[in-house]
Scaffold this active site. Structure first.
Site, short mmCIF file in Angstrom:
data_model
loop_
_atom_site.label_atom_id
_atom_site.label_comp_id
_atom_site.label_asym_id
_atom_site.label_seq_id
_atom_site.Cartn_x
_atom_site.Cartn_y
_atom_site.Cartn_z
N GLU A 104 0.86 -1.19 0.00
CA GLU A 104 0.00 0.00 0.00
C GLU A 104 0.89 1.23 0.00
O GLU A 104 1.97 1.20 0.58
CB GLU A 104 -0.87 0.07 1.26
N TYR A 116 7.62 1.89 -7.35
CA TYR A 116 6.95 0.59 -7.42
C TYR A 116 6.53 0.26 -8.86
O TYR A 116 6.68 -0.88 -9.31
CB TYR A 116 5.75 0.55 -6.46
C1 LIG Z 1 10.40 6.42 -2.25
C2 LIG Z 1 11.89 6.34 -1.89
C3 LIG Z 1 12.13 5.09 -1.07
C4 LIG Z 1 12.72 6.28 -3.19
O1 LIG Z 1 14.08 6.04 -2.84
P1 LIG Z 1 15.30 6.44 -3.81
O2 LIG Z 1 16.51 5.76 -3.31
O3 LIG Z 1 15.36 7.91 -3.95
O4 LIG Z 1 14.81 5.79 -5.18
P2 LIG Z 1 15.72 5.44 -6.45
O5 LIG Z 1 16.82 6.44 -6.58
O6 LIG Z 1 16.07 4.01 -6.42
O7 LIG Z 1 14.68 5.71 -7.64
C5 LIG Z 1 14.01 4.64 -8.30
C6 LIG Z 1 12.83 5.19 -9.08
O8 LIG Z 1 11.87 5.75 -8.19
C7 LIG Z 1 11.24 6.88 -8.81
N1 LIG Z 1 11.52 8.09 -8.03
C8 LIG Z 1 12.40 8.21 -7.00
N2 LIG Z 1 12.36 9.48 -6.51
C9 LIG Z 1 11.45 10.14 -7.27
C10 LIG Z 1 10.94 11.48 -7.23
N3 LIG Z 1 11.39 12.36 -6.33
N4 LIG Z 1 9.97 11.80 -8.11
C11 LIG Z 1 9.50 10.91 -9.01
N5 LIG Z 1 9.94 9.62 -9.10
C12 LIG Z 1 10.90 9.26 -8.23
C13 LIG Z 1 11.82 6.97 -10.21
O9 LIG Z 1 11.02 6.17 -11.06
C14 LIG Z 1 13.18 6.33 -10.02
O10 LIG Z 1 13.71 5.82 -11.20
P3 LIG Z 1 14.69 6.74 -12.12
O11 LIG Z 1 15.82 7.14 -11.22
O12 LIG Z 1 15.08 5.83 -13.23
O13 LIG Z 1 13.87 7.92 -12.52
C15 LIG Z 1 12.35 7.62 -1.11
O14 LIG Z 1 11.94 8.76 -1.80
C16 LIG Z 1 11.85 7.69 0.34
O15 LIG Z 1 12.44 7.13 1.26
N6 LIG Z 1 10.73 8.43 0.56
C17 LIG Z 1 10.22 8.65 1.93
C18 LIG Z 1 9.65 7.40 2.53
C19 LIG Z 1 8.51 6.87 1.75
O16 LIG Z 1 7.60 7.61 1.37
N7 LIG Z 1 8.51 5.55 1.49
C20 LIG Z 1 7.46 4.86 0.78
C21 LIG Z 1 6.40 4.46 1.70
S1 LIG Z 1 5.24 3.36 0.88
#
Ligand SMILES: CC(C)(COP(=O)(O)OP(=O)(O)OC[C@H]1O[C@@H](n2cnc3c(N)ncnc32)[C@H](O)[C@@H]1OP(=O)(O)O)[C@@H](O)C(=O)NCCC(=O)NCCS
Length: 147
Positions: A104, A116
């Site tokens: 979710e 995701y």
């Molecule tokens: C969601 C989260 C885990 C992503 O982590 P991350 O290490 O920055 O992600 P990645 O660098 O591996 O990015 C993978 C993909 O995610 C998406 N993505 C990551 N950050 C993004 C942003 N700010 N906006 C849009 N897409 C994004 C993109 O599709 C990206 O692929 P790309 O680099 O080829 O464009 C991070 O933003 C986070 O910890 N957020 C706060 C906690 C949270 O909300 N967790 C989810 C709860 S369900």
């Protein structure tokens, strides 16, 4: 350089800190510690140059599994670590014979929704008012193995 490995006892304070920093209803150290004894869950920690950069877990339920919140500390984001954690969780599911994985996510959480989607999860509906602080709908996503 980032390593992906299983959660160990020594990670608990850093993981609880990430919980408090990024979630309005954080998991406690006690809840995290309980997962170390749980044979039906797998928690993966990403460690970059010796520092905990992020983590997530998955609950194994036979042919299905549920991913918990995935979190990456802000200064390590946009470097592929979230993607690395999700990939490791999917590998763990495959190893345990899981075919379908669900999770979710808040409907406003675009970075997570995109992460995701990129990993094969598809929105299959909503849970109205699922989240508190603030109240928000959850998008229910599934990654189903092709039959
Ligand atoms: C969601 C989260 C885990 C992503 O982590 P991350 O290490 O920055 O992600 P990645 O660098 O591996 O990015 C993978 C993909 O995610 C998406 N993505 C990551 N950050 C993004 C942003 N700010 N906006 C849009 N897409 C994004 C993109 O599709 C990206 O692929 P790309 O680099 O080829 O464009 C991070 O933003 C986070 O910890 N957020 C706060 C906690 C949270 O909300 N967790 C989810 C709860 S369900």
């Amino acid at each position: 350089m980032t390593d992906y490995r299983y959660m160990v006892e020594q990670d608990i304070p850093a993981l609880a800190e990430l919980e408090r920093k990024y979630f309005s209803i954080p998991w406690s150290e006690k809840s995290l510690r309980n997962e170390l004894q749980n044979n039906d869950s797998v928690f993966i920690v990403a460690e970059t140059d010796g520092v905990v950069a992020g983590y997530a877990g998955v609950y194994l339920m036979g042919f299905e599994a549920g991913i918990t919140n995935v979190v990456v500390d802000e200064k390590f984001r946009k470097n592929g670590i979230g993607n690395g954690i999700v990939n490791r969780l999917i590998e763990e599911c495959e190893k345990h014979g899981v075919s379908d994985i669900t999770l979710e996510v808040r409907e406003s959480n675009i970075p997570a929704l995109e992460l995701y989607k990129k990993n094969g999860f598809v929105s299959e509906g909503k849970r109205p008012g699922f989240y508190d602080k603030p109240k928000e709908d959850a998008v229910i996503m599934w990654r189903r193995q092709q039959k």
